[in-house]
Design a protein around this motif. Structure first.
Motif, PDB file in Angstrom:
ATOM      1  N   LEU A  31       0.812  -1.219   0.000  1.00 18.22           N
ATOM      2  CA  LEU A  31       0.000   0.000   0.000  1.00 18.22           C
ATOM      3  C   LEU A  31       0.846   1.271   0.000  1.00 18.22           C
ATOM      4  N   LEU A  32       1.935   1.270   0.737  1.00 17.52           N
ATOM      5  CA  LEU A  32       2.710   2.499   0.932  1.00 17.52           C
ATOM      6  C   LEU A  32       4.083   2.467   0.278  1.00 17.52           C
ATOM      7  N   GLY A  33       4.590   1.273  -0.032  1.00 17.87           N
ATOM      8  CA  GLY A  33       5.904   1.189  -0.671  1.00 17.87           C
ATOM      9  C   GLY A  33       7.036   1.496   0.293  1.00 17.87           C
ATOM     10  N   GLU A  34       8.160   1.918  -0.262  1.00 15.58           N
ATOM     11  CA  GLU A  34       9.359   2.149   0.534  1.00 15.58           C
ATOM     12  C   GLU A  34       9.335   3.510   1.218  1.00 15.58           C
ATOM     13  N   PRO A  35       9.827   3.585   2.455  1.00 15.99           N
ATOM     14  CA  PRO A  35       9.948   4.888   3.108  1.00 15.99           C
ATOM     15  C   PRO A  35      11.029   5.730   2.440  1.00 15.99           C
ATOM     16  N   ALA A  36      11.003   7.027   2.698  1.00 22.73           N
ATOM     17  CA  ALA A  36      12.028   7.922   2.157  1.00 22.73           C
ATOM     18  C   ALA A  36      13.402   7.478   2.648  1.00 22.73           C
ATOM     19  N   LEU A  37      14.434   7.709   1.836  1.00 24.03           N
ATOM     20  CA  LEU A  37      15.766   7.224   2.160  1.00 24.03           C
ATOM     21  C   LEU A  37      16.259   7.733   3.511  1.00 24.03           C
ATOM     22  N   ARG A  38      15.883   8.971   3.872  1.00 21.33           N
ATOM     23  CA  ARG A  38      16.394   9.495   5.141  1.00 21.33           C
ATOM     24  C   ARG A  38      15.804   8.774   6.350  1.00 21.33           C
ATOM     25  N   TRP A  39      14.701   8.030   6.141  1.00 18.04           N
ATOM     26  CA  TRP A  39      14.087   7.280   7.231  1.00 18.04           C
ATOM     27  C   TRP A  39      14.282   5.769   7.085  1.00 18.04           C
ATOM     28  N   HIS A  40      15.005   5.357   6.069  1.00 17.37           N
ATOM     29  CA  HIS A  40      15.094   3.928   5.747  1.00 17.37           C
ATOM     30  C   HIS A  40      16.280   3.292   6.471  1.00 17.37           C
ATOM     31  N   PRO A  41      16.043   2.306   7.367  1.00 14.70           N
ATOM     32  CA  PRO A  41      17.167   1.704   8.106  1.00 14.70           C
ATOM     33  C   PRO A  41      18.180   1.005   7.208  1.00 14.70           C
ATOM     34  N   VAL A  42      17.735   0.417   6.093  1.00 14.09           N
ATOM     35  CA  VAL A  42      18.683  -0.244   5.202  1.00 14.09           C
ATOM     36  C   VAL A  42      19.575   0.798   4.526  1.00 14.09           C
ATOM     37  N   ALA A  43      19.025   1.977   4.239  1.00  8.52           N
ATOM     38  CA  ALA A  43      19.843   3.059   3.686  1.00  8.52           C
ATOM     39  C   ALA A  43      20.871   3.530   4.715  1.00  8.52           C
ATOM     40  N   TRP A  44      20.488   3.560   5.988  1.00 12.01           N
ATOM     41  CA  TRP A  44      21.461   3.904   7.034  1.00 12.01           C
ATOM     42  C   TRP A  44      22.594   2.881   7.070  1.00 12.01           C
ATOM     43  N   MET A  45      22.232   1.617   6.991  1.00 13.54           N
ATOM     44  CA  MET A  45      23.250   0.572   6.960  1.00 13.54           C
ATOM     45  C   MET A  45      24.171   0.767   5.757  1.00 13.54           C
ATOM     46  N   GLY A  46      23.577   1.067   4.608  1.00 13.27           N
ATOM     47  CA  GLY A  46      24.356   1.260   3.394  1.00 13.27           C
ATOM     48  C   GLY A  46      25.327   2.418   3.497  1.00 13.27           C
ATOM     49  N   ARG A  47      24.897   3.508   4.131  1.00 11.74           N
ATOM     50  CA  ARG A  47      25.792   4.660   4.280  1.00 11.74           C
ATOM     51  C   ARG A  47      26.990   4.311   5.162  1.00 11.74           C
ATOM     52  N   TRP A  48      26.735   3.570   6.248  1.00 12.31           N
ATOM     53  CA  TRP A  48      27.860   3.187   7.103  1.00 12.31           C
ATOM     54  C   TRP A  48      28.791   2.237   6.360  1.00 12.31           C
ATOM     55  N   LEU A  49      28.226   1.288   5.644  1.00 16.80           N
ATOM     56  CA  LEU A  49      29.046   0.322   4.915  1.00 16.80           C
ATOM     57  C   LEU A  49      29.887   1.013   3.842  1.00 16.80           C
ATOM     58  N   ALA A  50      29.314   2.022   3.174  1.00 21.87           N
ATOM     59  CA  ALA A  50      30.084   2.762   2.177  1.00 21.87           C
ATOM     60  C   ALA A  50      31.246   3.506   2.834  1.00 21.87           C
ATOM     61  N   TRP A  51      30.966   4.143   3.968  1.00 25.29           N
ATOM     62  CA  TRP A  51      32.014   4.875   4.697  1.00 25.29           C
ATOM     63  C   TRP A  51      33.114   3.934   5.163  1.00 25.29           C
ATOM     64  N   ALA A  52      32.727   2.830   5.777  1.00 25.21           N
ATOM     65  CA  ALA A  52      33.719   1.885   6.289  1.00 25.21           C
ATOM     66  C   ALA A  52      34.470   1.193   5.150  1.00 25.21           C
ATOM     67  N   GLY A  53      33.760   0.866   4.081  1.00 27.10           N
ATOM     68  CA  GLY A  53      34.395   0.178   2.971  1.00 27.10           C
ATOM     69  C   GLY A  53      35.518   0.982   2.342  1.00 27.10           C
ATOM     70  N   GLU A  54      35.345   2.290   2.288  1.00 27.66           N
ATOM     71  CA  GLU A  54      36.396   3.145   1.724  1.00 27.66           C
ATOM     72  C   GLU A  54      37.666   3.109   2.558  1.00 27.66           C
ATOM     73  N   ARG A  55      37.536   2.764   3.829  1.00 28.90           N
ATOM     74  CA  ARG A  55      38.688   2.719   4.727  1.00 28.90           C
ATOM     75  C   ARG A  55      39.264   1.317   4.892  1.00 28.90           C
ATOM     76  N   LEU A  56      38.508   0.314   4.465  1.00 28.67           N
ATOM     77  CA  LEU A  56      38.939  -1.064   4.651  1.00 28.67           C
ATOM     78  C   LEU A  56      39.524  -1.686   3.388  1.00 28.67           C
ATOM     79  N   ALA A  57      38.881  -1.439   2.247  1.00 26.42           N
ATOM     80  CA  ALA A  57      39.329  -2.061   0.993  1.00 26.42           C
ATOM     81  C   ALA A  57      40.436  -1.218   0.363  1.00 26.42           C
ATOM     82  N   PRO A  58      41.608  -1.806   0.079  1.00 29.42           N
ATOM     83  CA  PRO A  58      42.702  -1.038  -0.518  1.00 29.42           C
ATOM     84  C   PRO A  58      42.400  -0.637  -1.957  1.00 29.42           C
ATOM     85  N   ARG A  59      42.920   0.488  -2.351  1.00 37.42           N
ATOM     86  CA  ARG A  59      42.756   0.938  -3.727  1.00 37.42           C
ATOM     87  C   ARG A  59      43.603   0.087  -4.664  1.00 37.42           C
TER      88      ARG A  59
END
Length: 324
Positions: A27-55
């Motif tokens: 009925l309502l679909g996906e919540p806005a990205l700023r309220w979406h917990p999976v988007a929060w997880m994704g932002r942290w993973l992107a931040w951490a991944g840049e520091r963990l995976a070597p270029r």
């Protein structure tokens, strides 16, 4: 289920949370990205991944074992935080009146699963193909990470059906499975693991970084958490089809893919539809099947909807202990 209150009336209401989440999803679909917990997880993973995976191409500062260790510890720390926060929230929710607790569980379970968007995106691929092959490829690129620029119309349909089948597990059945076992913390933990696998779990280069060791833990953790649900998903897809996708054929077809889990729902869908599903140079599922046509995409979406309904009913029965 052990985490539900012992009062039967309350448990009956709370066991409706998966059905409520699916209804909200439609009925309502996906919540806005700023309220979406999976988007929060994704932002942290992107931040951490840049520091963990070597270029790629830069001198290695850390040996592979250290890269693996730091990435594993980072995954575990974040997973523990996700689990703890949702556990505390759920513990509080279960102290509220049963009707309010059921509503809250359904509302907060919804962002941890997604069927309506997947269903609609797959149908949109077929609609785009009626306009042009390029439009179909562009629409498919929203669903898959592979290069779509050289795919034929048949291959676009194959990829769309594969994505639908695989994500039936990742986006619906597995979150419901872990919700039944552990409540919201279980569903949240799986979504974190699945998101981490999607962002870190590559065997080589992606985005200019080498994920061979930085993503290995995330990939294996997702395999472990998705192992049982993937086979449940395949069974729910195949069960109504009878012998066409029976236990004699399904394991052999699933083993054709390199993934320990993804091949199960994809193989079940290929057998039920009677079509081939291929990733060129990697695998061909149901090789004696025919080439998918437009009607097969529509049938796959219908099978997916039926599978979601069966999974929701199964979750309700399991939560009330009716399967014991």
């Amino acid at each position: 289920m052990w985490w539900l209150p012992p009062d039967l009336n309350a448990a009956v209401l709370l066991a409706c949370a998966p059905a409520l989440a699916i209804a909200i999803d439609r009925l309502l679909g996906e919540p806005a990205l700023r309220w979406h917990p999976v988007a929060w997880m994704g932002r942290w993973l992107a931040w951490a991944g840049e520091r963990l995976a070597p270029r790629v191409g830069e001198p290695r500062v850390l040996p592979d074992s250290r890269v693996f260790g730091f990435a594993a510890l980072s995954w575990c720390a974040a997973a523990a935080a996700v689990f703890a926060v949702t556990w505390i929230f759920q513990d509080w929710v279960l102290t509220q009146p049963s009707w309010l607790a059921a509503l809250a569980l359904g509302l907060f379970l919804k962002p941890l699963l997604a069927w309506a968007m997947l269903h609609d995106e797959v149908l949109a691929v077929e609609r785009a193909l009626t306009e042009s092959l390029d439009a179909g490829r562009a629409q498919l690129a929203r669903l898959v990470s592979r290069d779509v620029s050289e795919l034929s119309a048949h291959q676009v349909r194959e990829s769309a059906i594969e994505s639908l089948a695989e994500n039936l597990n990742d986006s619906v059945v597995a979150p419901l499975f872990w919700f039944v076992l552990l409540g919201l913390p279980g569903a949240a933990l799986f979504r974190f693991a699945n998101t981490a696998d999607a962002m870190w779990g590559y065997p080589g280069e992606r985005g200019g970084r080498d994920w061979q060791w930085a993503g290995k833990w995330a990939a294996r953790a997702d395999d472990v958490l998705g192992w049982v649900p993937a086979r449940i998903t395949a069974a729910l897809i195949a069960l109504p089809a009878g012998h066409a996708a029976g236990p004699g054929r399904l394991p052999g077809e699933a083993a054709r893919t390199p993934s320990p889990n993804g091949g199960w729902p994809m193989a079940a869908m290929a057998l039920v539809l009677g079509v081939q599903l291929r990733k060129p140079g990697v695998y061909t599922l149901n090789p004696e099947g025919r080439t998918p046509e437009a009607a097969d995409v529509l049938r796959a979406c219908a099978i997916g909807s039926r599978t979601v309904l069966l999974a929701t009913l199964l979750a309700y029965a399991a939560l009330l202990g009716l399967l014991a």
